[in-house]
Scaffold this motif. Structure first.
Motif, PDB file in Angstrom:
ATOM      1  N   MET A   1       1.025  -1.053   0.088  1.00 11.12           N
ATOM      2  CA  MET A   1       0.113  -0.032  -0.227  1.00 11.12           C
ATOM      3  C   MET A   1       0.773   1.301   0.091  1.00 11.12           C
ATOM      4  N   THR A   2       0.561   2.286  -0.895  1.00  8.42           N
ATOM      5  CA  THR A   2       1.319   3.503  -0.825  1.00  8.42           C
ATOM      6  C   THR A   2       0.569   4.391  -0.212  1.00  8.42           C
ATOM      7  N   ILE A   3       1.015   5.502   0.546  1.00 11.75           N
ATOM      8  CA  ILE A   3       0.329   6.515   1.120  1.00 11.75           C
ATOM      9  C   ILE A   3       1.004   7.846   0.449  1.00 11.75           C
ATOM     10  N   ASP A   4      -0.011   8.730   0.259  1.00 11.12           N
ATOM     11  CA  ASP A   4       0.338   9.878  -0.136  1.00 11.12           C
ATOM     12  C   ASP A   4      -0.179  11.158   0.738  1.00 11.12           C
ATOM     13  N   LEU A   5       0.471  12.230   1.140  1.00  8.82           N
ATOM     14  CA  LEU A   5       0.376  13.417   1.618  1.00  8.82           C
ATOM     15  C   LEU A   5       0.438  14.345   0.753  1.00  8.82           C
ATOM     16  N   GLN A   6      -0.565  15.292   0.698  1.00 11.39           N
ATOM     17  CA  GLN A   6      -0.598  16.273  -0.312  1.00 11.39           C
ATOM     18  C   GLN A   6      -0.562  17.690   0.534  1.00 11.39           C
ATOM     19  N   SER A   7       0.283  18.367   0.578  1.00 11.40           N
ATOM     20  CA  SER A   7       0.124  19.770   1.234  1.00 11.40           C
ATOM     21  C   SER A   7      -0.612  19.672   2.438  1.00 11.40           C
ATOM     22  N   VAL A   8      -0.340  18.802   3.392  1.00 11.46           N
ATOM     23  CA  VAL A   8      -1.053  18.649   4.685  1.00 11.46           C
ATOM     24  C   VAL A   8      -0.962  19.720   5.409  1.00 11.46           C
ATOM     25  N   ARG A   9      -1.936  20.083   6.040  1.00  6.85           N
ATOM     26  CA  ARG A   9      -1.869  21.226   7.284  1.00  6.85           C
ATOM     27  C   ARG A   9      -2.790  20.645   8.639  1.00  6.85           C
ATOM     28  N   LYS A  10      -2.228  20.910   9.660  1.00  2.46           N
ATOM     29  CA  LYS A  10      -3.064  20.646  10.531  1.00  2.46           C
ATOM     30  C   LYS A  10      -3.059  21.806  11.835  1.00  2.46           C
ATOM     31  N   GLU A  11      -4.251  22.112  12.180  1.00  2.00           N
ATOM     32  CA  GLU A  11      -4.225  23.274  13.277  1.00  2.00           C
ATOM     33  C   GLU A  11      -5.095  22.655  14.494  1.00  2.00           C
ATOM     34  N   PHE A  12      -4.560  22.877  15.344  1.00  6.39           N
ATOM     35  CA  PHE A  12      -5.579  22.358  16.669  1.00  6.39           C
ATOM     36  C   PHE A  12      -6.165  23.659  17.195  1.00  6.39           C
ATOM     37  N   VAL A  13      -7.460  23.611  17.433  1.00  5.71           N
ATOM     38  CA  VAL A  13      -8.250  24.906  18.239  1.00  5.71           C
ATOM     39  C   VAL A  13      -8.464  24.586  19.282  1.00  5.71           C
ATOM     40  N   ALA A  14      -7.798  25.407  20.267  1.00  5.97           N
ATOM     41  CA  ALA A  14      -8.046  25.603  21.774  1.00  5.97           C
ATOM     42  C   ALA A  14      -9.371  25.980  22.035  1.00  5.97           C
ATOM     43  N   ARG A  15      -9.766  25.774  23.334  1.00  3.38           N
ATOM     44  CA  ARG A  15     -10.972  25.960  23.884  1.00  3.38           C
ATOM     45  C   ARG A  15     -11.457  27.463  23.686  1.00  3.38           C
ATOM     46  N   ASP A  16     -10.516  28.361  23.825  1.00  9.25           N
ATOM     47  CA  ASP A  16     -10.664  29.731  23.557  1.00  9.25           C
ATOM     48  C   ASP A  16     -10.584  30.283  22.374  1.00  9.25           C
ATOM     49  N   GLY A  17     -10.471  29.296  21.228  1.00  7.88           N
ATOM     50  CA  GLY A  17     -10.622  29.579  19.940  1.00  7.88           C
ATOM     51  C   GLY A  17      -9.595  29.796  19.204  1.00  7.88           C
ATOM     52  N   ALA A  18      -8.325  29.751  20.004  1.00  4.62           N
ATOM     53  CA  ALA A  18      -6.979  30.141  19.504  1.00  4.62           C
ATOM     54  C   ALA A  18      -6.567  28.988  18.763  1.00  4.62           C
ATOM     55  N   ARG A  19      -5.881  29.301  17.522  1.00  9.09           N
ATOM     56  CA  ARG A  19      -5.463  28.114  16.593  1.00  9.09           C
ATOM     57  C   ARG A  19      -4.080  28.145  16.597  1.00  9.09           C
ATOM     58  N   THR A  20      -3.545  26.737  16.770  1.00 13.22           N
ATOM     59  CA  THR A  20      -2.120  26.541  16.687  1.00 13.22           C
ATOM     60  C   THR A  20      -1.964  25.769  15.412  1.00 13.22           C
ATOM     61  N   PRO A  21      -1.017  26.167  14.752  1.00 11.87           N
ATOM     62  CA  PRO A  21      -0.799  25.041  13.629  1.00 11.87           C
ATOM     63  C   PRO A  21       0.317  24.113  14.132  1.00 11.87           C
ATOM     64  N   ALA A  22       0.097  22.908  13.744  1.00 11.09           N
ATOM     65  CA  ALA A  22       0.717  21.795  14.375  1.00 11.09           C
ATOM     66  C   ALA A  22       1.710  21.121  13.112  1.00 11.09           C
ATOM     67  N   VAL A  23       1.050  21.199  12.125  1.00  9.25           N
ATOM     68  CA  VAL A  23       1.821  20.905  10.940  1.00  9.25           C
ATOM     69  C   VAL A  23       1.534  21.699   9.348  1.00  9.25           C
ATOM     70  N   GLU A  24       2.368  22.091   8.956  1.00 10.31           N
ATOM     71  CA  GLU A  24       2.343  23.026   7.936  1.00 10.31           C
ATOM     72  C   GLU A  24       2.686  22.387   6.451  1.00 10.31           C
ATOM     73  N   ASP A  25       1.995  22.217   5.662  1.00  6.62           N
ATOM     74  CA  ASP A  25       2.416  21.922   4.211  1.00  6.62           C
ATOM     75  C   ASP A  25       3.353  20.824   4.048  1.00  6.62           C
ATOM     76  N   VAL A  26       2.757  19.591   4.658  1.00  4.17           N
ATOM     77  CA  VAL A  26       3.656  18.508   4.623  1.00  4.17           C
ATOM     78  C   VAL A  26       3.251  17.626   3.404  1.00  4.17           C
ATOM     79  N   SER A  27       4.188  17.335   2.463  1.00  2.52           N
ATOM     80  CA  SER A  27       4.055  16.424   1.375  1.00  2.52           C
ATOM     81  C   SER A  27       5.052  15.372   1.506  1.00  2.52           C
ATOM     82  N   LEU A  28       4.612  14.124   1.225  1.00  3.29           N
ATOM     83  CA  LEU A  28       5.280  12.908   1.446  1.00  3.29           C
ATOM     84  C   LEU A  28       4.653  11.743   0.799  1.00  3.29           C
ATOM     85  N   THR A  29       5.498  10.914   0.236  1.00  2.20           N
ATOM     86  CA  THR A  29       4.903   9.743  -0.291  1.00  2.20           C
ATOM     87  C   THR A  29       5.654   8.374   0.398  1.00  2.20           C
ATOM     88  N   LEU A  30       4.936   7.514   0.638  1.00  4.28           N
ATOM     89  CA  LEU A  30       5.424   6.249   1.097  1.00  4.28           C
ATOM     90  C   LEU A  30       5.135   5.156   0.117  1.00  4.28           C
TER      91      LEU A  30
END
Lengths: 267, 242
Positions: A1-30
């Motif tokens: 099986m191959t895995i493809d990540l295309q410009s993946v971004r992940k933000e975590f949203v805290a309870r007070d609404g503040a956004r913390t980017p955890a992962v920015e623009d990750v592209s990777l192929t396994l």
């Protein structure tokens, strides 16, 4: 099986609404049967990347494909080995290994005897046949880790996602399990029989020893800093660790993360 | 124990009134006599059977309700005010109303005990569900288990040790309530026997039955601890208990 990540971004949203980017623009192929290791300082989002591939977390933007199909949730084709083992304390070693087969879709159609055979074979593979009736709390860290590995292998996921599986072990156990992991992955056999692996660690020597490619990440937010190919010959063994090329690649990776590691250690 | 008996004996000599405080010897003799003619055991058995029936009822109500409350925040917010309003009301407070509804008989003590035992079991279940290791649930998700399989195979076994502890607390509080309920609302049982011998002014027998309340409570708890060691051999401290 191959895995493809295309410009993946992940933000975590805290309870007070503040956004913390955890992962920015990750592209990777396994690639099929490829052993890819992610290294990076804590806070670089490596676990988040793994959880997103596992389907336990959704990316905020970008796409994750497994054999071309978007990942929408957890699935038996992508097995996870968690950092602190995540064994079921109320089940013995053999019952833990049988768990995904007995209660998950992977064992559908298998008879009780067939499951038993699979469990026995897997326990023998990881060297745990003698401990089959023990409870997890009766085992050492290294043995628990083997149980987790056996449970992962028992239902034969196509992709193995391993989140710092050896981090809690002492140096010797760790070295032994690195050797065994490569053996079980099938480094002695033909490349076609190997499964796709994504392995997370913060130990550079471990990354170089195991990987076909090392993904070096930087933190705040997590980005791919560089992808380092490791062209050391397989099978790898103790001689590999003494190879000057091994040292050279490890040095290179260290030079990439050194500054951040120092900053993290002194702040 | 010996010091307790000595103080008791000294106090009985000082008061010198066998109706108020009989000597340890008199009570032991009464205890032995009641044990020999079997009355001690028949009355205890009645109360203990009521306790078991009440526990069954409390468990059947509290365990599913607690599971649902622990898993759904919305359901908990819906039910919790009622629970918290009822909980401070002692089971004993319901005895007068229970007398109207059930009259004197089996039902009243069972109702009072079930009511009393429900709250510890409910609260133990809710907090047990909330402290289920998220990682185990995630692990089961990656193995493709359905939500109902995760509840049955991960959540329920995870909360079993907490559930058994809460059951012990439930037994302890239910057992204190049963005596009160039987004092006024039952034609037999330990509480009834205590009040009967008080009316007969046979204090040694009355105290013998009071002692039996403690003995039964102790053995019920012991049985539950043994059950816990059997059912949850993986739980911390299980090996020490065996």
């Amino acid at each position: 099986m191959t895995i493809d990540l295309q410009s993946v971004r992940k933000e975590f949203v805290a309870r007070d609404g503040a956004r913390t980017p955890a992962v920015e623009d990750v592209s990777l192929t396994l690639g099929e049967g490829e052993f890819v290791v992610i290294v990076g300082p804590s806070g670089c989002g490596k676990t988040t990347v793994l959880n997103m591939i596992a389907g336990l977390e959704r990316p905020t933007a970008g796409a994750i494909l497994a054999d071309g199909r978007p990942v929408t949730g957890p699935g038996v084709d992508r097995g996870v080995m968690f950092q602190d083992y995540a064994l079921f304390p109320w089940r013995t070693v053999a019952e833990n290994v049988a768990f995904p087969l007995r209660f998950g879709p992977a064992g559908a159609g298998l008879s009780g005897a067939a499951i038993g055979d699979r469990v026995d074979a897997t326990l023998t593979l990881v060297g745990l046949a003698a401990a089959r009736d023990k409870y997890p709390h009766q085992l050492s860290g290294g043995m628990r880790q083997r149980v987790a590995l056996a449970r992962l292998l028992s239902y034969e996921p196509k992709v193995l996602l391993m989140d710092e599986p050896l981090a809690a072990l002492d140096a010797q156990t760790r070295t032994i399990l690195q050797d065994e992991l490569l053996r079980i992955w099938g480094q002695d056999g033909p490349a076609a029989s190997r499964r796709t692996v994504l392995f997370i660690t913060h130990a550079i020597d471990e990354a170089v020893f195991l990987a076909d490619r090392v993904v070096v990440m930087s933190s705040h937010p997590g980005r791919v800093r560089e992808i380092v190919p490791v062209d050391l010959p397989r099978p790898r063994n103790d001689a590999t660790r003494a190879d000057p090329d091994f040292q050279r690649i490890a040095q290179h990776i260290w030079s990439l993360i050194k500054n951040e590691a120092y900053r993290a250690a002194t702040s | 124990m010996a010091a307790f008996a000595l103080i008791w004996w000294a106090a009985s000599v000082l008061t010198d009134n066998p109706l108020l405080l009989p000597s340890p010897q008199a009570v032991s003799a009464a205890f032995a006599g009641l044990a020999l003619d079997g009355e001690l055991f028949t009355q205890s058995a009645l109360s203990v059977v009521r306790l078991l029936a009440a526990l069954l009822i409390a468990f059947a109500i509290a365990a599913p309700l607690g599971l649902a409350m622990g898993m759904s925040k919305r359901f908990e917010e819906f039910v919790d005010p009622v629970v918290e309003l009822l909980r401070p009301i002692s089971g004993i407070a319901w005895i007068p109303l229970g007398l109207f509804i059930f009259g004197v008989g089996q039902s009243l003590p069972i109702f009072i005990m079930a009511y009393t035992a429900t709250f510890p079991v409910l609260i133990g279940t809710v907090s047990g569900v909330k402290s289920v290791d998220r990682k185990l649930v995630r692990a089961a998700e990656t193995m493709g288990l359905s939500q109902s399989a995760i509840v049955a195979r991960v959540v329920v076994p995870s909360i079993l040790p907490a559930l058994l502890v809460s059951l012990r607390l439930g037994v302890a509080s239910a057992w204190t309530a049963v005596i009160a309920a039987e004092l006024v609302g039952a034609p037999n049982g330990l509480g009834y026997a205590i009040s009967w011998y008080r009316e007969m002014l046979v204090t040694p027998k009355m105290i013998a039955f009071i002692a039996m309340v403690g003995v039964c409570g102790y053995f019920c708890d012991l049985a539950l601890r043994l059950l816990a060691a059997r059912l949850t051999p993986w739980a911390p401290g299980a090996e020490a208990r065996r």
